[in-house]
Design an enzyme around this catalytic site. Structure first.
Site, PDB file in Angstrom:
ATOM      1  N   LYS A 192       0.831  -1.219   0.000  1.00 15.76           N
ATOM      2  CA  LYS A 192       0.000   0.000   0.000  1.00 15.76           C
ATOM      3  C   LYS A 192       0.861   1.264   0.000  1.00 15.76           C
ATOM      4  O   LYS A 192       0.420   2.332  -0.406  1.00 15.76           O
ATOM      5  CB  LYS A 192      -0.999  -0.013   1.161  1.00 15.76           C
ATOM      6  CG  LYS A 192      -0.409  -0.027   2.573  1.00 15.76           C
ATOM      7  CD  LYS A 192      -0.072   1.326   3.135  1.00 15.76           C
ATOM      8  CE  LYS A 192       0.736   1.219   4.417  1.00 15.76           C
ATOM      9  NZ  LYS A 192       1.199   2.506   4.941  1.00 15.76           N
ATOM     10  N   GLU A 282       8.814   3.972   3.349  1.00 16.22           N
ATOM     11  CA  GLU A 282       9.149   2.589   2.970  1.00 16.22           C
ATOM     12  C   GLU A 282       8.824   2.273   1.511  1.00 16.22           C
ATOM     13  O   GLU A 282       9.424   1.387   0.901  1.00 16.22           O
ATOM     14  CB  GLU A 282       8.412   1.594   3.872  1.00 16.22           C
ATOM     15  CG  GLU A 282       8.793   1.623   5.339  1.00 16.22           C
ATOM     16  CD  GLU A 282      10.101   0.879   5.635  1.00 16.22           C
ATOM     17  OE1 GLU A 282      10.926   0.691   4.720  1.00 16.22           O
ATOM     18  OE2 GLU A 282      10.299   0.506   6.804  1.00 16.22           O
TER      19      GLU A 282
END
Ligand SMILES: NC(=O)c1ccc[n+]([C@@H]2O[C@H](COP(=O)([O-])OP(=O)(O)OC[C@H]3O[C@@H](n4cnc5c(N)ncnc54)[C@H](O)[C@@H]3O)[C@@H](O)[C@H]2O)c1
Ligand SMILES: O=P(O)(O)OC[C@H](O)CO
Length: 332
Positions: A192, A282
């Site tokens: 995501k 990330e």
């Protein structure tokens, strides 16, 4: 009540440490930064990574000493930037108590190996699957730190382990559901972030709701297909770790990934966006890993591939979206 140790005192490690303390546990924070350890012990704050909390609970203390950090731990939470997890955990391999459960809160894929964090943690610590769990969901650290109601899912191959972790970490404002789909929960949390980079970029470039909804919906389809190919259960992607986290991360400037993308959309280079990022985004290293995993499993990853061109070649948002569609008519 349990003795819980949190490895990594970043924004999420500190906010989750507070959740654990609020749930009635004794919490030891381990960090590599002496100034953060000192601030937690003397000021009861983490002004570097989580300034929004003015006083952390008295049942939280911090140490720089690895052995002291884990020696009595029943549950060990790992919340270190994903690309540094292996190197950090190697130092703990011989220190982890025999029965301790290790829980990953990290949302990334290791770029050098294209491995998920469950794989990295278990192989680095020589841990059986029954003593590993991962926890993920719509958990923007600042909101959790302010004790706003939130929920997450904890997954372990051993259902009893998932329930034990959920029991220990549930507090009045933080509800935890259990699952046995470790791969699904890991894939949701990591992938995501790539979608959030793209949505942030479209917002930063000035596009509105339709564009965001398009990227989120096609992004969810992409991460579900890839996750299922890797061994995940499709239904996990409709849950808190999947749709739930996609909604939170793609809709909030509190997300580092969204903000990183937004800055790219406004015209910053990757280097500039990295410099101004308030913590780890990330999705940046994970994007290349997602493309590599797509090739490995034979699953098309148009969104991750388009974002990789943004990161590697500096294409702008218009080109990224054009790249995303190609010329073929695709069955939805
Ligand atoms: N912030 C959030 O809202 C949130 C929520 C859920 C999950 N997560 C995930 O949790 C993980 C950590 O996020 P964060 O918000 O705490 O990030 P952060 O940028 O605030 O902190 C990163 C942490 O990694 C540690 N670290 C980096 N290199 C290290 C090394 N070589 N050795 C030991 N420690 C090292 C830092 O000391 C710091 O504690 C990420 O994978 C993130 O995706 C974050
Ligand atoms: O700040 P981000 O982009 O790492 O997102 C934080 C969390 O993953 C939201 O659930």
């Amino acid at each position: 009540m349990a003795a819980v140790t949190v490895l990594g005192a970043g924004a999420w490690g500190t906010a989750f440490g507070q959740v654990l303390a609020d749930a009635g546990n004794q919490v030891t924070m381990w960090a590599i930064e002496p100034e953060i350890v000192d601030a937690i012990n003397t000021l009861h704050q983490n002004p570097v990574r989580l300034p929004v909390v003015k006083r952390l609970p008295d049942s939280m203390h911090a140490t720089l000493d690895r052995g002291e950090a884990v020696k009595n731990a029943e549950i060990i939470i790992v919340t270190i930037a994903a690309q540094f997890a292996r190197q950090a955990l190697e130092e703990f391999r011989d220190l982890i108590p025999d029965q301790a459960i290790v829980v990953s809160l990290m949302k990334g894929i290791e770029r050098s190996t294209d491995k998920r964090m469950d794989q990295v943690v278990m192989e680095t610590l020589h841990l059986p699957a029954s003593r590993f769990a991962c926890l993920s969901g719509p958990n923007l650290s600042k909101e959790v730190a302010l004790r706003q109601p939130a929920a997450a899912v904890v997954a372990s191959q051993d259902h009893d382990t998932a329930v034990k972790v959920a029991t220990v970490a549930t507090s009045k404002y933080f509800k935890i559901f259990s699952s046995t789909d470790v791969i699904g929960v890991e894939m949701c949390g990591s992938l995501k972030n790539v979608v959030a980079l793209a949505v942030g970029m479209s917002r930063g470039a000035g596009f509105g709701e339709n564009t965001a909804a398009m990227i989120e919906t096609r992004g969810l389809a992409e991460l579900t297909q890839l996750g299922v190919a890797a061994g995940a259960q499709a239904q996990t992607f409709a849950g808190l770790a999947g749709v739930g986290d996609l909604v939170a991360t793609c809709g909030s400037p509190l997300s580092r990934n969204y903000t990183f993308g937004s800055n790219l959309g406004k015209g910053m280079s990757v280097d500039q966006a990295t410099k101004v990022s308030n913590g780890v985004a990330e999705g940046v290293p994970t994007t290349a890993a997602v493309v590599a995993l797509g090739e490995k499993y034979g699953v098309p990853t148009p969104l991750a591939s388009a974002m990789l061109r943004v990161l590697n070649e500096g294409i702008d948002c218009g080109e990224m979206l054009e790249d995303l569609f190609g010329d073929d008519i695709i069955d939805e």
